[in-house]
Design an enzyme around this catalytic site. Structure first.
Site, PDB file in Angstrom:
ATOM      1  N   GLY A 246       0.154 -31.387   9.769  1.00  0.00           N
ATOM      2  CA  GLY A 246       1.489 -31.963   9.810  1.00  0.00           C
ATOM      3  C   GLY A 246       1.562 -33.331  10.460  1.00  0.00           C
ATOM      4  N   CYS A 272      -8.838 -35.487  15.796  1.00  0.00           N
ATOM      5  CA  CYS A 272      -7.905 -35.445  14.666  1.00  0.00           C
ATOM      6  C   CYS A 272      -6.451 -35.433  15.156  1.00  0.00           C
ATOM      7  CB  CYS A 272      -8.237 -34.262  13.756  1.00  0.00           C
ATOM      8  SG  CYS A 272      -7.598 -34.454  12.081  1.00  0.00           S
ATOM      9  N   PHE A 315      -2.357 -38.767   8.595  1.00  0.00           N
ATOM     10  CA  PHE A 315      -1.654 -39.708   9.467  1.00  0.00           C
ATOM     11  C   PHE A 315      -2.683 -40.472  10.283  1.00  0.00           C
ATOM     12  CE2 PHE A 315       1.394 -36.518   8.365  1.00  0.00           C
ATOM     13  CZ  PHE A 315       2.623 -37.161   8.333  1.00  0.00           C
ATOM     14  N   HIS A 354     -13.971 -35.176  12.492  1.00  0.00           N
ATOM     15  CA  HIS A 354     -14.389 -33.856  12.966  1.00  0.00           C
ATOM     16  C   HIS A 354     -15.876 -33.874  13.316  1.00  0.00           C
ATOM     17  CE1 HIS A 354     -10.865 -31.361  11.169  1.00  0.00           C
ATOM     18  NE2 HIS A 354     -10.492 -32.605  11.373  1.00  0.00           N
ATOM     19  N   GLU A 356     -17.782 -31.848  14.812  1.00  0.00           N
ATOM     20  CA  GLU A 356     -18.533 -30.585  14.766  1.00  0.00           C
ATOM     21  C   GLU A 356     -19.230 -30.388  13.426  1.00  0.00           C
ATOM     22  OE1 GLU A 356     -15.553 -29.403  12.039  1.00  0.00           O
ATOM     23  OE2 GLU A 356     -15.442 -30.643  13.834  1.00  0.00           O
TER      24      GLU A 356
END
Length: 381
Positions: A246, A272, A315, A354, A356
């Site tokens: 979102g 993020c 975003f 990300h 990971e």
């Protein structure tokens, strides 16, 4: 071919563009923001990533489901997407780790899918007009009725979806990356210390928690609306801000909480959504990207060093809104948007991607080690 198994399905975009295809997964009707992911692998991790809540994911790689699914590759307890779009799918996976076919997995979790459409044309459409709301249906095949429904759906801008995916209960995570998949020595700095990290769950992925545990962290995961005073009761050595779905500017409680926490000067690491929340807490602004960054090969860096990264976001932090005390550590080298931040004098840093690597490359795994070293230095003071 599996094409014979599918029943008619329709995909209608909010601008009236229609794609006729075949159904796979659950029967029904679903509405969400249509986005695309360019990864060639890792579809199960994508489907179960909470950052995709509210979205219908188009896979640009033309073959989906060849390796089936298995419990070990889930990033959360269930698929988080609203729907799935593919070119070709298989009902007969071939992989020694597979426990279930992708179509059966989606049926079990009531996720609607459509395949047999021109995903290249759809991706070009999204790149041209931007991410757009869409509706998939296997039960309503009236294009005008589906268009009416999708045009009444809310825009992703302004939506707080974190409340849909954050944990309801506080829990402790201690499971590291499985030894079969570990690619470097744990506790990379040789430190025997165990650091207590409170992870604020905006929609966290399991493999992010595994990487933190692999570097010697004791992790306490808390809901996104946990008050800062409750977080500080754990006397954490560091604060972790997770990924999530979102519009970050709509997550006002999270921003307020992080503002209060950074005043304590504890090492803070955001990924993020966590990167965006940290930016907002430091006085920056965010904006909606045209079609976002979703894939496994996004180049990021500054000067002479480039990392190939895994990304999933719609975003970004507005560069011109950054305070003079906040510096950019990484840019997305495709469009020059902000991909990493740090504070010049305080122990805060974040990245838009990300690290990971689930799925994706391991270029950025050092960031977990950086966080641990930051906590160790801060504890030494």
């Amino acid at each position: 071919m599996a094409m014979a198994k599918g029943k008619p399905a329709l995909l209608v975009l909010a601008d009236g563009t229609t794609f006729e295809g075949l159904s796979f997964g659950a029967k029904g009707t679903t509405v969400g923001e249509v986005v695309f992911n360019t990864g060639m692998t890792g579809y199960q991790e994508v489907l179960t990533d909470p950052s995709y809540c509210g979205q219908i994911v188009t896979f640009t790689y033309p073959e989906l489901g060849n390796t089936g699914v298995n419990p070990d590759d889930e990033e959360s307890e269930k698929p988080q997407v609203k729907g799935v779009i593919a070119r070709n799918i298989t009902y007969r996976p071939s992989n020694w780790r597979s426990t279930e076919s992708l179509p059966d997995y989606l049926i079990r979790h009531k996720i609607v899918g459509i395949y047999g459409i021109d995903t290249r044309a759809l991706t070009r459409k999204i790149r041209s007009v931007g991410a757009i709301n869409g509706i998939i249906s296997t039960e309503v095949l009236d294009k005008s009725e589906l268009l009416r429904q999708v045009q009444s759906a809310p825009s992703m801008a302004g939506l707080n979806l974190v409340k849909e995916v954050t944990t309801k209960e506080i829990y402790e995570w201690s499971t590291p990356t499985d030894g079969h998949w570990e690619f470097k020595a744990r506790n990379g700095d040789g430190s025997p210390d165990v650091f207590t990290v409170v992870a604020i769950d905006f929609g966290v992925k399991r493999n992010i928690l595994r990487r933190l545990a692999s570097y010697g962290c004791k992790i306490i995961v808390v809901p996104a609306d946990t008050p800062p005073e409750d977080i500080l009761k754990y006397n954490p050595d560091g604060i972790f801000l997770s990924n999530g779905p979102g519009d970050p500017s709509a997550v006002t409680e999270g921003v307020t909480t992080v503002k209060a926490l950074i005043e304590q000067g504890k090492p803070t690491f955001g990924i993020c959504m966590g990167h965006q929340i940290l930016g907002l807490s430091l006085g920056a602004e965010t904006f909606k990207l045209k079609f976002g960054h979703r894939g496994l090969n996004q180049p990021c860096g500054l000067q002479q060093k480039v990392e190939i990264t895994s990304q999933n976001h719609g975003f970004a932090v507005t560069e011109k809104s950054l305070d003079a005390e906040v510096e950019i550590t990484h840019l997305n080298l495709n469009d020059r948007t902000v991909a990493g931040l740090s504070h010049k004098s305080l122990p805060f840093f974040s990245v838009q991607y990300h690290p990971e690597a689930s799925p994706g490359p391991h270029d950025a795994d050092y960031l977990f080690e950086k966080f641990v070293k930051m906590m160790k230095e801060n504890k030494g003071k």
